[in-house]
Design a protein around this motif. Structure first.
Motif, PDB file in Angstrom:
ATOM      1  N   SER A 282       0.826  -1.204   0.000  1.00 26.54           N
ATOM      2  CA  SER A 282       0.000   0.000   0.000  1.00 26.54           C
ATOM      3  C   SER A 282       0.857   1.250   0.000  1.00 26.54           C
ATOM      4  CB  SER A 282      -0.911  -0.010   1.231  1.00 26.54           C
ATOM      5  OG  SER A 282      -1.468   1.267   1.424  1.00 26.54           O
ATOM      6  N   SER A 283       0.740   2.051  -1.063  1.00 24.79           N
ATOM      7  CA  SER A 283       1.520   3.307  -1.096  1.00 24.79           C
ATOM      8  C   SER A 283       1.008   4.255  -0.032  1.00 24.79           C
ATOM      9  CB  SER A 283       1.426   4.037  -2.425  1.00 24.79           C
ATOM     10  OG  SER A 283       1.217   3.220  -3.500  1.00 24.79           O
ATOM     11  N   ALA A 284      -0.295   4.168   0.293  1.00 32.37           N
ATOM     12  CA  ALA A 284      -0.837   5.087   1.291  1.00 32.37           C
ATOM     13  C   ALA A 284      -0.248   4.782   2.667  1.00 32.37           C
ATOM     14  CB  ALA A 284      -2.356   4.984   1.340  1.00 32.37           C
ATOM     15  N   GLY A 319       4.101   1.559 -11.351  1.00 31.33           N
ATOM     16  CA  GLY A 319       4.141   0.099 -11.284  1.00 31.33           C
ATOM     17  C   GLY A 319       2.779  -0.481 -11.636  1.00 31.33           C
ATOM     18  N   THR A 320       1.738   0.168 -11.141  1.00 28.49           N
ATOM     19  CA  THR A 320       0.380  -0.307 -11.402  1.00 28.49           C
ATOM     20  C   THR A 320       0.039  -0.189 -12.889  1.00 28.49           C
ATOM     21  OG1 THR A 320      -0.270   0.348  -9.183  1.00 28.49           O
ATOM     22  CG2 THR A 320      -2.053   0.090 -10.783  1.00 28.49           C
ATOM     23  N   SER A 321       0.397   0.929 -13.499  1.00 31.94           N
ATOM     24  CA  SER A 321       0.047   1.107 -14.912  1.00 31.94           C
ATOM     25  C   SER A 321       0.815   0.112 -15.788  1.00 31.94           C
ATOM     26  CB  SER A 321       0.310   2.544 -15.361  1.00 31.94           C
ATOM     27  OG  SER A 321       1.681   2.827 -15.296  1.00 31.94           O
ATOM     28  N   ALA A 364      -5.867  -2.675  -5.444  1.00 34.10           N
ATOM     29  CA  ALA A 364      -6.677  -1.676  -6.146  1.00 34.10           C
ATOM     30  C   ALA A 364      -6.398  -1.671  -7.653  1.00 34.10           C
ATOM     31  CB  ALA A 364      -6.409  -0.290  -5.575  1.00 34.10           C
ATOM     32  N   GLY A 365      -5.152  -1.948  -8.020  1.00 35.47           N
ATOM     33  CA  GLY A 365      -4.774  -1.929  -9.437  1.00 35.47           C
ATOM     34  C   GLY A 365      -5.571  -2.952 -10.229  1.00 35.47           C
ATOM     35  N   MET A 366      -5.935  -4.048  -9.576  1.00 32.62           N
ATOM     36  CA  MET A 366      -6.658  -5.101 -10.273  1.00 32.62           C
ATOM     37  C   MET A 366      -8.105  -4.681 -10.566  1.00 32.62           C
ATOM     38  SD  MET A 366      -6.987  -9.012  -9.191  1.00 32.62           S
ATOM     39  CE  MET A 366      -6.310 -10.144 -10.366  1.00 32.62           C
ATOM     40  N   LEU A 393       2.773  -9.781  -7.067  1.00 33.90           N
ATOM     41  CA  LEU A 393       3.035  -8.732  -8.059  1.00 33.90           C
ATOM     42  C   LEU A 393       2.608  -7.368  -7.516  1.00 33.90           C
ATOM     43  CD1 LEU A 393       2.047 -10.482 -11.402  1.00 33.90           C
ATOM     44  CD2 LEU A 393       4.291 -10.249 -10.358  1.00 33.90           C
ATOM     45  N   ASP A 394       1.537  -7.364  -6.716  1.00 29.79           N
ATOM     46  CA  ASP A 394       1.080  -6.120  -6.088  1.00 29.79           C
ATOM     47  C   ASP A 394       2.184  -5.576  -5.173  1.00 29.79           C
ATOM     48  OD1 ASP A 394      -0.435  -4.043  -5.126  1.00 29.79           O
ATOM     49  OD2 ASP A 394      -1.884  -5.266  -4.042  1.00 29.79           O
ATOM     50  N   MET A 395       2.830  -6.488  -4.444  1.00 29.40           N
ATOM     51  CA  MET A 395       3.904  -6.069  -3.536  1.00 29.40           C
ATOM     52  C   MET A 395       5.019  -5.378  -4.336  1.00 29.40           C
ATOM     53  SD  MET A 395       3.820  -9.637  -1.434  1.00 29.40           S
ATOM     54  CE  MET A 395       5.041  -9.421  -0.165  1.00 29.40           C
ATOM     55  N   CYS A 396       5.343  -5.976  -5.474  1.00 34.47           N
ATOM     56  CA  CYS A 396       6.439  -5.410  -6.274  1.00 34.47           C
ATOM     57  C   CYS A 396       6.017  -4.114  -6.969  1.00 34.47           C
ATOM     58  CB  CYS A 396       6.913  -6.418  -7.321  1.00 34.47           C
ATOM     59  SG  CYS A 396       7.520  -7.914  -6.557  1.00 34.47           S
ATOM     60  N   ARG A 397       4.762  -4.056  -7.465  1.00 35.57           N
ATOM     61  CA  ARG A 397       4.384  -2.834  -8.170  1.00 35.57           C
ATOM     62  C   ARG A 397       4.228  -1.671  -7.195  1.00 35.57           C
ATOM     63  NH1 ARG A 397      -0.884  -5.986  -9.164  1.00 35.57           N
ATOM     64  NH2 ARG A 397      -2.421  -4.874  -7.945  1.00 35.57           N
ATOM     65  N   THR A 398       3.832  -1.974  -5.954  1.00 38.78           N
ATOM     66  CA  THR A 398       3.725  -0.899  -4.961  1.00 38.78           C
ATOM     67  C   THR A 398       5.113  -0.312  -4.678  1.00 38.78           C
ATOM     68  OG1 THR A 398       1.868  -2.091  -4.001  1.00 38.78           O
ATOM     69  CG2 THR A 398       2.781  -0.314  -2.691  1.00 38.78           C
ATOM     70  N   VAL A 400       7.483  -0.067  -6.806  1.00 37.94           N
ATOM     71  CA  VAL A 400       7.791   0.836  -7.921  1.00 37.94           C
ATOM     72  C   VAL A 400       6.989   2.140  -7.788  1.00 37.94           C
ATOM     73  CG1 VAL A 400       7.596   1.095 -10.431  1.00 37.94           C
ATOM     74  CG2 VAL A 400       8.470  -1.011  -9.458  1.00 37.94           C
ATOM     75  N   ASN A 401       5.727   2.028  -7.381  1.00 31.51           N
ATOM     76  CA  ASN A 401       4.907   3.243  -7.222  1.00 31.51           C
ATOM     77  C   ASN A 401       5.577   4.226  -6.268  1.00 31.51           C
ATOM     78  OD1 ASN A 401       3.010   2.050  -8.828  1.00 31.51           O
ATOM     79  ND2 ASN A 401       1.631   1.458  -7.182  1.00 31.51           N
ATOM     80  N   VAL A 402       6.057   3.689  -5.150  1.00 29.54           N
ATOM     81  CA  VAL A 402       6.656   4.538  -4.128  1.00 29.54           C
ATOM     82  C   VAL A 402       8.000   5.115  -4.614  1.00 29.54           C
ATOM     83  CG1 VAL A 402       7.770   4.352  -1.878  1.00 29.54           C
ATOM     84  CG2 VAL A 402       5.476   3.464  -2.197  1.00 29.54           C
TER      85      VAL A 402
HETATM   86  N1  ASP Z   1      -1.198  -1.641  -4.096  1.00 26.93           N
HETATM   87  C1  ASP Z   1      -0.898  -0.571  -4.991  1.00 26.93           C
HETATM   88  C2  ASP Z   1      -0.479   0.660  -4.223  1.00 26.93           C
HETATM   89  O1  ASP Z   1      -0.945   0.887  -3.129  1.00 26.93           O
HETATM   90  C3  ASP Z   1      -2.008  -0.273  -5.942  1.00 26.93           C
HETATM   91  C4  ASP Z   1      -2.224  -1.457  -6.840  1.00 26.93           C
HETATM   92  O2  ASP Z   1      -1.566  -1.531  -7.892  1.00 26.93           O
HETATM   93  O3  ASP Z   1      -3.002  -2.340  -6.513  1.00 26.93           O
HETATM   94  O4  ASP Z   1       0.325   1.418  -4.676  1.00 26.93           O
END
Ligand code: ASP
Length: 438
Positions: A282-284, A319-321, A364-366, A393-398, A400-402
């Motif tokens: 979770s980026s939040a 990461g999500t996109s 959320a990305g899904m 994958l969510d763990m890894c994309r988060t 990247v988001n951060v």
């Molecule tokens: N988990 C991601 C985030 O919080 C969002 C997602 O790709 O599901 O950054």
């Protein structure tokens, strides 16, 4: 004795969590033990982080905006932030599309496996599709309408309404700039002090980080699906991971070129936030730590972090996109569909928008992927195909988001001359020196 750097402590905690859970799965009562006695501590850790997210945004953004002293600086920083965010997201989606077209992971899925996966995960997929449907039913300007809260307490009581809180904080900060300095001073002093308290709370929470991630990873290991499923989706996973790794390389390079800060500096500074993003998905929840690391270890002035990072956590999800682009084309390939160039260009646009609209919480990305699929005419039921491996994958994309948010904040800071030397705390000379946790 020199204390281990925080990111090593967190890594050790993660490794210990995985090993502990693997050992426990050998006992019939192991999984239950972890769920009953270990997982709650992971949840407490995530809750503590989420607890300070809203106060942190309020305090730091109001302080940051009012420190700007004039509105033209805000609009300059705002325009740059949004443009760079969109730019990095477009790079991410494009990397995803190129890789998925080169590797063609969907063609590696046998028809039987496809049908098995769909049968096993249909129910879960339908829940996400229903969630997405609710978002799709909204009018075109709904997203804009949602930014302005009707009641700040209602907005601040829900961590899903970050943009509304951000809006209020910016609005309030603007008001503070516009009233006479004399009148604004006590209000500013209050938020300055409030902000310091929150930063101290982050330091305290981070003391528990190694134990928190231990509990989170142990719980994930006992909940993960069988390894056979992972094997069937291996090529898809590898494609997403390769794209995400490339994207981290892109950030390191852009930061190096635009700010002159070398890769080791950037990675050492941001690593604890990356590891927390990985552990919490979770980026939040990671935002407080991203802000602390970016300010104190990457040298970005608070005026910039307080504005760029909360907005980034909510709208900038590279990461999500990237994942959405790969997943959409993968599902199309698995169903034997040939996507035209036009359809793929459409994916660039929808994945960019869908990542902006994704909430900064696990999974959320899904949900937003459903919208990308339906725009491109790909069967939404295909969501069931990728369900089994979504969490890792969510763990890894988060992560990247951060990382993307932190990299962009450095670029924006450099462009408005607010990038300093973190160790000297050049920008906050008048603040009492904080004790460091590490
Ligand atoms: N988990 C991601 C985030 O919080 C969002 C997602 O790709 O599901 O950054």
């Amino acid at each position: 004795m020199k204390k281990l750097a925080l990111h090593w402590q967190i890594l050790l905690g993660m490794a210990a969590g995985v090993i502990f859970a693997l050992i426990m799965t050998n006992f019939s009562w192991g999984a239950e033990f972890i769920n009953d006695w270990i997982k709650p501590f992971g949840n407490i850790f995530i809750n503590a982080l989420k607890l300070i997210a809203v106060p942190l945004i309020l305090a730091s953004l109001i302080k940051g905006i009012s420190d700007l002293k004039d509105i033209s600086k805000l609009s300059k920083m705002g325009t740059r932030t949004i443009l760079i965010y969109i730019g990095t997201t477009l790079i991410a989606v494009s990397i995803g599309l190129v890789l998925v077209n080169l590797i063609e992971p969907g063609n590696a899925i046998a028809e039987d496996t496809r049908n098995d996966l769909i049968a096993s995960y249909e129910g879960d997929a339908n829940m996400r599709i229903a969630d997405a449907q609710r978002q799709k039913d909204a009018g075109p300007l709904q997203a804009l309408e949602d930014i302005v809260p009707g009641n700040i307490f209602a907005a601040a009581s829900d961590n899903g309404n970050m943009l509304q809180v951000i809006f209020f904080a910016i609005f309030f900060g603007l008001g503070l700039i516009l009233i006479p300095e004399e009148t604004a001073r006590p209000v500013k002093a209050f938020f300055d002090g409030f902000n310091e308290v929150i930063l101290k709370l982050i330091d305290l929470i981070m003391l528990a980080a190694p134990y928190g991630v231990f509990a989170l990873l142990a719980a994930l290991v006992v909940e993960s699906p069988s390894t056979d499923l992972f094997a069937a989706l291996a090529m898809y996973g590898v494609t997403v991971l390769a794209g995400l790794a490339l994207m981290i390389g892109v950030y390191i390079l852009i930061v190096w070129v635009t700010t002159g800060r070398d890769p080791a500096f950037f990675e050492n500074g941001i690593a604890p936030a990356q590891l927390l993003a990985f552990s919490t998905s979770s980026s939040a929840a990671t935002l407080p730590v991203t802000m602390e690391r970016t300010e104190e270890h990457l040298g970005v002035h608070e005026e910039v972090t307080s504005f760029v990072l909360p907005i980034g956590a909510t709208i900038n999800m590279d990461g999500t996109s990237l994942y959405q682009a790969v997943a959409a084309v993968f599902i199309a390939q698995a169903f034997g569909m040939d996507l035209t160039i036009g359809a793929q260009l459409g994916i660039i646009a929808t994945a960019t928008l869908a990542s902006i609209g994704s909430a900064a919480v696990p999974g959320a990305g899904m949900v937003m992927l459903v919208i990308v699929l339906s725009q491109a005419g790909i069967p939404e039921a295909g969501l069931a195909l990728i369900f089994a491996v979504d969490r890792p994958l969510d763990m890894c994309r988060t992560m990247v988001n951060v990382t993307g948010d932190a990299a962009v904040s450095m670029m924006v800071a450099k462009s408005v001359d607010k990038l300093g030397d973190p160790h000297e705390r050049k920008w906050d000379e008048n603040l009492p020196k904080k004790e460091k946790v590490h």
